[in-house]
Design a protein around this motif. Structure first.
Motif, mmCIF file in Angstrom:
data_model
loop_
_atom_site.group_PDB
_atom_site.id
_atom_site.type_symbol
_atom_site.label_atom_id
_atom_site.label_comp_id
_atom_site.label_asym_id
_atom_site.label_seq_id
_atom_site.Cartn_x
_atom_site.Cartn_y
_atom_site.Cartn_z
ATOM 1 N N ASN A 88 25.605 -27.457 14.264
ATOM 2 C CA ASN A 88 24.199 -27.582 13.869
ATOM 3 C C ASN A 88 23.303 -26.540 14.545
ATOM 4 O O ASN A 88 22.089 -26.560 14.377
ATOM 5 N N GLY A 89 23.903 -25.630 15.343
ATOM 6 C CA GLY A 89 23.137 -24.572 15.992
ATOM 7 C C GLY A 89 22.663 -24.899 17.397
ATOM 8 O O GLY A 89 22.138 -24.040 18.098
ATOM 9 N N GLU A 90 22.869 -26.142 17.840
ATOM 10 C CA GLU A 90 22.451 -26.540 19.188
ATOM 11 C C GLU A 90 23.294 -25.827 20.244
ATOM 12 O O GLU A 90 24.527 -25.877 20.211
ATOM 13 N N VAL A 91 22.624 -25.156 21.194
ATOM 14 C CA VAL A 91 23.325 -24.476 22.286
ATOM 15 C C VAL A 91 23.703 -25.508 23.342
ATOM 16 O O VAL A 91 22.854 -26.251 23.821
ATOM 17 N N PHE A 92 24.987 -25.577 23.703
ATOM 18 C CA PHE A 92 25.421 -26.523 24.735
ATOM 19 C C PHE A 92 25.759 -25.825 26.042
ATOM 20 O O PHE A 92 25.812 -26.459 27.087
ATOM 21 N N ASP A 93 25.967 -24.508 26.027
ATOM 22 C CA ASP A 93 26.252 -23.782 27.264
ATOM 23 C C ASP A 93 26.115 -22.284 26.996
ATOM 24 O O ASP A 93 26.356 -21.822 25.886
ATOM 25 N N SER A 94 25.739 -21.553 28.046
ATOM 26 C CA SER A 94 25.588 -20.104 27.913
ATOM 27 C C SER A 94 25.635 -19.458 29.284
ATOM 28 O O SER A 94 25.236 -20.048 30.277
ATOM 29 N N SER A 95 26.118 -18.210 29.304
ATOM 30 C CA SER A 95 26.094 -17.437 30.550
ATOM 31 C C SER A 95 24.864 -16.537 30.598
ATOM 32 O O SER A 95 24.691 -15.777 31.548
ATOM 33 N N GLU A 96 24.010 -16.621 29.579
ATOM 34 C CA GLU A 96 22.825 -15.768 29.512
ATOM 35 C C GLU A 96 21.978 -15.954 30.766
ATOM 36 O O GLU A 96 21.682 -17.064 31.185
ATOM 37 N N GLY A 97 21.631 -14.841 31.394
ATOM 38 C CA GLY A 97 20.827 -14.878 32.613
ATOM 39 C C GLY A 97 21.625 -15.244 33.854
ATOM 40 O O GLY A 97 21.068 -15.443 34.924
ATOM 41 N N LYS A 98 22.942 -15.350 33.731
ATOM 42 C CA LYS A 98 23.824 -15.704 34.851
ATOM 43 C C LYS A 98 24.916 -14.648 34.974
ATOM 44 O O LYS A 98 25.022 -13.743 34.160
ATOM 45 N N GLU A 99 25.745 -14.830 35.981
ATOM 46 C CA GLU A 99 26.925 -13.980 36.116
ATOM 47 C C GLU A 99 27.889 -14.298 34.979
ATOM 48 O O GLU A 99 27.941 -15.432 34.499
ATOM 49 N N PRO A 100 28.685 -13.318 34.541
ATOM 50 C CA PRO A 100 29.676 -13.600 33.498
ATOM 51 C C PRO A 100 30.688 -14.644 33.988
ATOM 52 O O PRO A 100 30.931 -14.775 35.189
ATOM 53 N N LEU A 101 31.282 -15.356 33.056
ATOM 54 C CA LEU A 101 32.353 -16.298 33.348
ATOM 55 C C LEU A 101 33.607 -15.489 33.656
ATOM 56 O O LEU A 101 33.948 -14.567 32.919
ATOM 57 N N GLU A 102 34.293 -15.833 34.746
ATOM 58 C CA GLU A 102 35.518 -15.116 35.134
ATOM 59 C C GLU A 102 36.673 -16.099 35.160
ATOM 60 O O GLU A 102 36.551 -17.196 35.714
ATOM 61 N N PHE A 103 37.782 -15.731 34.539
ATOM 62 C CA PHE A 103 38.959 -16.592 34.523
ATOM 63 C C PHE A 103 40.198 -15.749 34.238
ATOM 64 O O PHE A 103 40.098 -14.595 33.823
ATOM 65 N N THR A 104 41.361 -16.343 34.468
ATOM 66 C CA THR A 104 42.635 -15.672 34.230
ATOM 67 C C THR A 104 43.267 -16.236 32.965
ATOM 68 O O THR A 104 43.407 -17.458 32.824
ATOM 69 N N ILE A 105 43.641 -15.350 32.042
ATOM 70 C CA ILE A 105 44.277 -15.758 30.789
ATOM 71 C C ILE A 105 45.602 -16.450 31.103
ATOM 72 O O ILE A 105 46.439 -15.910 31.817
ATOM 73 N N GLY A 106 45.775 -17.647 30.583
ATOM 74 C CA GLY A 106 47.026 -18.391 30.768
ATOM 75 C C GLY A 106 47.017 -19.344 31.938
ATOM 76 O O GLY A 106 47.976 -20.075 32.143
ATOM 77 N N ALA A 107 45.935 -19.378 32.714
ATOM 78 C CA ALA A 107 45.890 -20.253 33.891
ATOM 79 C C ALA A 107 45.363 -21.650 33.570
ATOM 80 O O ALA A 107 45.294 -22.500 34.447
ATOM 81 N N GLY A 108 44.985 -21.891 32.316
ATOM 82 C CA GLY A 108 44.514 -23.218 31.935
ATOM 83 C C GLY A 108 43.128 -23.560 32.452
ATOM 84 O O GLY A 108 42.782 -24.726 32.580
ATOM 85 N N GLN A 109 42.321 -22.538 32.764
ATOM 86 C CA GLN A 109 40.990 -22.756 33.324
ATOM 87 C C GLN A 109 39.936 -23.044 32.256
ATOM 88 O O GLN A 109 38.872 -23.552 32.565
ATOM 89 N N ILE A 110 40.221 -22.663 31.012
ATOM 90 C CA ILE A 110 39.260 -22.861 29.930
ATOM 91 C C ILE A 110 39.973 -23.442 28.715
ATOM 92 O O ILE A 110 41.207 -23.488 28.679
ATOM 93 N N ILE A 111 39.202 -23.831 27.713
ATOM 94 C CA ILE A 111 39.800 -24.449 26.527
ATOM 95 C C ILE A 111 40.706 -23.460 25.789
ATOM 96 O O ILE A 111 40.433 -22.262 25.765
ATOM 97 N N PRO A 112 41.787 -23.944 25.198
ATOM 98 C CA PRO A 112 42.761 -23.059 24.548
ATOM 99 C C PRO A 112 42.170 -22.168 23.451
ATOM 100 O O PRO A 112 42.523 -20.985 23.349
#
Length: 141
Positions: A19-43
Motif C-alpha cells: 500500500n506504499g507505507e514505509v516500514f523501514d529505511s536507512s535514509e539519513g543513517k549509515e548503510p546496512l552492513e551484512f554478510t551474504i549467506g550469514a542469515g542476518q537478513i531475510i532470504p
C-alpha cells in the motif's frame, strides 16, 4: 565486482508495504552492513541483491514466504492477566517479552485487552506481508 556469497556488503534501502507505507529505511543513517549467506537478513533481500554491483539500484518485490513468513494463528494466545507482573497495565499495541523454559526471549504484542485476560501475538509484525525494497549497493568487500 558483483555481490556473491560470503561478501560483506553495505546497502541503502527503503522498505515499503504493497500500500506504499514505509516500514523501514536507512535514509539519513549509515548503510546496512551484512554478510551474504550469514542469515542476518531475510532470504528474499539477500537473494535479490546477488549479482548487483556498487552504485547499482534495484527494486526487490519479496513475497511473505521469503520475508518473515506467513502468519501463524497458533502464535496468537489468550493469557490470564494474573500471569502478568503486577506493575504492568496492558494496552493494545504494547510490546511484552516472554521467556521460554530454555531462556529464549520471545517478543509479543498485545492485540486485545479483556477484563481478566489479554490476547498476545508472537508473529513478527511483518509476517504474512509481501515487502518491496528499493535498494542501492554502497560497497562490496
Amino acid at each position: 565486482m558483483l555481490v556473491k556469497a560470503n561478501d560483506k556488503v553495505r546497502v541503502h534501502y527503503t522498505g515499503t508495504l504493497k500500500n506504499g507505507e514505509v516500514f523501514d529505511s536507512s535514509e539519513g543513517k549509515e548503510p546496512l552492513e551484512f554478510t551474504i549467506g550469514a542469515g542476518q537478513i531475510i532470504p528474499g533481500f539477500e537473494n535479490g541483491i546477488l549479482g548487483m554491483k556498487v552504485e547499482e539500484s534495484k527494486t526487490l518485490d519479496i513475497p511473505a514466504n521469503e520475508a518473515y513468513g506467513e502468519r501463524k494463528e497458533d502464535l496468537v494466545q489468550e493469557v490470564p492477566k494474573t500471569q502478568l507482573p503486577p506493575e504492568i497495565t496492558p494496552e493494545v499495541g504494547m510490546q511484552l517479552m516472554s521467556q521460554t523454559p530454555n531462556g529464549q526471549q520471545i517478543p509479543l504484542v498485545v492485540t486485545e485487552v479483556k477484563d481478566s485476560s489479554i490476547t498476545v501475538d508472537a508473529n513478527h509484525p511483518l509476517a504474512g506481508k509481501d515487502l518491496i525494497f528499493e535498494v542501492s549497493i554502497v560497497s562490496i568487500n
